[in-house]
Design a protein around this motif. Structure first.
Motif, PDB file in Angstrom:
ATOM      1  N   ALA A   1       9.357  -3.291  -9.147  1.00 21.59           N
ATOM      2  CA  ALA A   1       8.635  -3.119 -10.357  1.00 21.59           C
ATOM      3  C   ALA A   1       7.367  -3.704  -9.875  1.00 21.59           C
ATOM      4  CB  ALA A   1       9.300  -3.963 -11.314  1.00 21.59           C
ATOM      5  N   GLY A   2       6.239  -3.147 -10.403  1.00 20.07           N
ATOM      6  CA  GLY A   2       4.984  -3.667 -10.159  1.00 20.07           C
ATOM      7  C   GLY A   2       3.822  -3.095 -11.124  1.00 20.07           C
ATOM      8  N   SER A   3       2.643  -3.218 -10.773  1.00 14.00           N
ATOM      9  CA  SER A   3       1.515  -2.425 -11.250  1.00 14.00           C
ATOM     10  C   SER A   3       0.549  -2.076 -10.463  1.00 14.00           C
ATOM     11  CB  SER A   3       0.843  -3.663 -12.073  1.00 14.00           C
ATOM     12  OG  SER A   3       0.261  -4.365 -11.266  1.00 14.00           O
ATOM     13  N   VAL A   4      -0.130  -1.010 -10.604  1.00 16.39           N
ATOM     14  CA  VAL A   4      -1.090  -0.201 -10.102  1.00 16.39           C
ATOM     15  C   VAL A   4      -2.317  -0.199 -10.854  1.00 16.39           C
ATOM     16  CG1 VAL A   4      -1.753   2.032  -9.212  1.00 16.39           C
ATOM     17  CG2 VAL A   4       0.524   1.320  -9.055  1.00 16.39           C
ATOM     18  N   GLN A   5      -3.477  -0.734 -10.117  1.00 14.25           N
ATOM     19  CA  GLN A   5      -4.764  -0.705 -11.064  1.00 14.25           C
ATOM     20  C   GLN A   5      -5.286   0.786 -10.891  1.00 14.25           C
ATOM     21  OE1 GLN A   5      -6.044  -3.178 -12.848  1.00 14.25           O
ATOM     22  NE2 GLN A   5      -7.644  -1.787 -13.390  1.00 14.25           N
ATOM     23  N   GLY A   6      -5.872   1.381 -11.770  1.00 15.85           N
ATOM     24  CA  GLY A   6      -6.586   2.598 -11.761  1.00 15.85           C
ATOM     25  C   GLY A   6      -7.775   2.330 -10.958  1.00 15.85           C
ATOM     26  N   SER A   7      -8.550   3.713 -10.111  1.00 17.07           N
ATOM     27  CA  SER A   7      -9.638   3.568  -9.694  1.00 17.07           C
ATOM     28  C   SER A   7     -10.881   3.163 -10.543  1.00 17.07           C
ATOM     29  CB  SER A   7      -9.794   4.805  -9.041  1.00 17.07           C
ATOM     30  OG  SER A   7     -10.089   6.009  -9.978  1.00 17.07           O
TER      31      SER A   7
ATOM     32  N   ARG B   1       0.901  -1.232  -0.114  1.00 19.79           N
ATOM     33  CA  ARG B   1       0.089   0.101  -0.092  1.00 19.79           C
ATOM     34  C   ARG B   1       1.007   1.498   0.026  1.00 19.79           C
ATOM     35  NH1 ARG B   1      -5.314   0.508   0.911  1.00 19.79           N
ATOM     36  NH2 ARG B   1      -5.317  -1.466   1.824  1.00 19.79           N
ATOM     37  N   ALA B   2       0.473   2.364  -0.805  1.00 22.03           N
ATOM     38  CA  ALA B   2       1.506   3.677  -0.905  1.00 22.03           C
ATOM     39  C   ALA B   2       1.319   4.342   0.108  1.00 22.03           C
ATOM     40  CB  ALA B   2       0.984   4.171  -2.117  1.00 22.03           C
ATOM     41  N   LEU B   3       2.405   4.745   0.952  1.00 19.47           N
ATOM     42  CA  LEU B   3       2.204   5.659   2.119  1.00 19.47           C
ATOM     43  C   LEU B   3       2.237   6.936   1.692  1.00 19.47           C
ATOM     44  CD1 LEU B   3       5.420   4.034   3.844  1.00 19.47           C
ATOM     45  CD2 LEU B   3       2.974   3.725   4.516  1.00 19.47           C
TER      46      LEU B   3
ATOM     47  N   GLU C   1       4.354   0.170   1.560  1.00 19.92           N
ATOM     48  CA  GLU C   1       4.410  -0.680   2.918  1.00 19.92           C
ATOM     49  C   GLU C   1       3.990  -2.250   2.456  1.00 19.92           C
ATOM     50  OE1 GLU C   1       2.804   0.321   6.541  1.00 19.92           O
ATOM     51  OE2 GLU C   1       0.721   0.785   5.512  1.00 19.92           O
ATOM     52  N   GLU C   2       4.625  -3.224   2.656  1.00 17.01           N
ATOM     53  CA  GLU C   2       4.039  -4.376   2.443  1.00 17.01           C
ATOM     54  C   GLU C   2       2.778  -4.589   3.251  1.00 17.01           C
ATOM     55  OE1 GLU C   2       5.377  -8.997   3.050  1.00 17.01           O
ATOM     56  OE2 GLU C   2       7.173  -7.680   2.750  1.00 17.01           O
ATOM     57  N   THR C   3       1.915  -5.302   2.664  1.00 15.30           N
ATOM     58  CA  THR C   3       0.571  -5.727   3.431  1.00 15.30           C
ATOM     59  C   THR C   3       0.479  -7.126   3.291  1.00 15.30           C
ATOM     60  OG1 THR C   3      -0.870  -5.181   1.393  1.00 15.30           O
ATOM     61  CG2 THR C   3      -0.403  -3.506   3.112  1.00 15.30           C
ATOM     62  N   HIS C   4       0.713  -7.651   2.096  1.00 17.06           N
ATOM     63  CA  HIS C   4       0.416  -9.058   1.969  1.00 17.06           C
ATOM     64  C   HIS C   4       1.487  -9.602   1.388  1.00 17.06           C
ATOM     65  CE1 HIS C   4      -3.749  -7.461   2.599  1.00 17.06           C
ATOM     66  NE2 HIS C   4      -3.821  -8.769   3.042  1.00 17.06           N
ATOM     67  N   ALA C   5       2.226 -10.741   1.990  1.00 21.83           N
ATOM     68  CA  ALA C   5       3.207 -11.597   1.167  1.00 21.83           C
ATOM     69  C   ALA C   5       2.549 -12.495   0.509  1.00 21.83           C
ATOM     70  CB  ALA C   5       4.052 -11.978   2.307  1.00 21.83           C
TER      71      ALA C   5
ATOM     72  N   GLN D   1      -1.301   8.016  -2.620  1.00 20.30           N
ATOM     73  CA  GLN D   1      -1.288   7.514  -1.366  1.00 20.30           C
ATOM     74  C   GLN D   1      -2.695   6.626  -0.978  1.00 20.30           C
ATOM     75  OE1 GLN D   1      -1.288  10.538   1.505  1.00 20.30           O
ATOM     76  NE2 GLN D   1      -1.160   9.269   3.359  1.00 20.30           N
ATOM     77  N   GLY D   2      -2.320   5.477  -0.426  1.00 20.57           N
ATOM     78  CA  GLY D   2      -3.502   4.596  -0.200  1.00 20.57           C
ATOM     79  C   GLY D   2      -3.607   3.381  -1.249  1.00 20.57           C
ATOM     80  N   GLN D   3      -3.131   3.658  -2.502  1.00 19.26           N
ATOM     81  CA  GLN D   3      -3.310   2.868  -3.529  1.00 19.26           C
ATOM     82  C   GLN D   3      -2.618   1.461  -3.495  1.00 19.26           C
ATOM     83  OE1 GLN D   3      -2.043   4.521  -7.298  1.00 19.26           O
ATOM     84  NE2 GLN D   3      -3.889   4.034  -8.395  1.00 19.26           N
ATOM     85  N   LEU D   4      -3.092   0.383  -3.879  1.00 17.65           N
ATOM     86  CA  LEU D   4      -2.485  -0.997  -3.894  1.00 17.65           C
ATOM     87  C   LEU D   4      -1.567  -1.142  -4.995  1.00 17.65           C
ATOM     88  CD1 LEU D   4      -5.403  -3.217  -2.500  1.00 17.65           C
ATOM     89  CD2 LEU D   4      -3.427  -2.310  -1.108  1.00 17.65           C
TER      90      LEU D   4
END
Length: 134
Positions: free
Chosen positions: A88-94, A52-54, A112-116, A69-72
């Motif tokens: 490296a990763g992906s962000v899904q739009g709202s 999750r974005a800090l 911050e890591e939320t789920h491994a 902020q708050g985006q997964l």
């Protein structure tokens, strides 16, 4: 001489009309951020973790993705050479605005890591497509 002056502004006119593209970062190789990355599999096709974005992150160039902020963020790789500073990763739009998933790099310090999900145990060499601007 008169002919050169007469046609000197044509490239500018074509750019302004949208008929000649400006020189942008899109469609070209950018400098590598790392020579290796840690992934869950050899293709880096499975997400390692969800974070999750800090804070908001505004990218410096086309290799990076913007994050609010708050985006997964689904993390697929951790760049290895520089102390895992970039992931490296992906962000899904709202749901109501952009639906397209965005792929790219971002500083690990803005999430911050939320789920491994899977262990990042496979070392994979980066290639030109890891840092190619689309």
């Amino acid at each position: 001489m008169a002919m050169e002056g007469r046609y000197a502004n044509w490239p500018l006119i074509l750019v302004l009309c949208g008929l000649l593209p400006l020189d942008t970062q899109a469609g070209r190789q950018m400098p590598k951020l790392s020579d290796k990355k840690l992934c869950a599999d050899a293709e880096c096709s499975h997400p390692i973790l969800i974070a999750r974005a800090l804070q908001d992150y505004y990218p410096q160039d086309c290799r990076f993705i913007p994050i609010r902020q708050g985006q997964l963020v689904y993390v697929y790789a951790m760049l290895k050479d520089q102390g895992n500073l970039f992931w490296a990763g992906s962000v899904q739009g709202s749901y109501y605005s952009e639906q397209e998933a965005r792929l790219g790099h971002f500083p690990s310090s803005v999430v911050e890591e939320t789920h491994a999900l899977m262990p990042a145990e496979v070392v994979v060499p980066t290639d030109k497509w890891d840092f190619y601007c689309h």
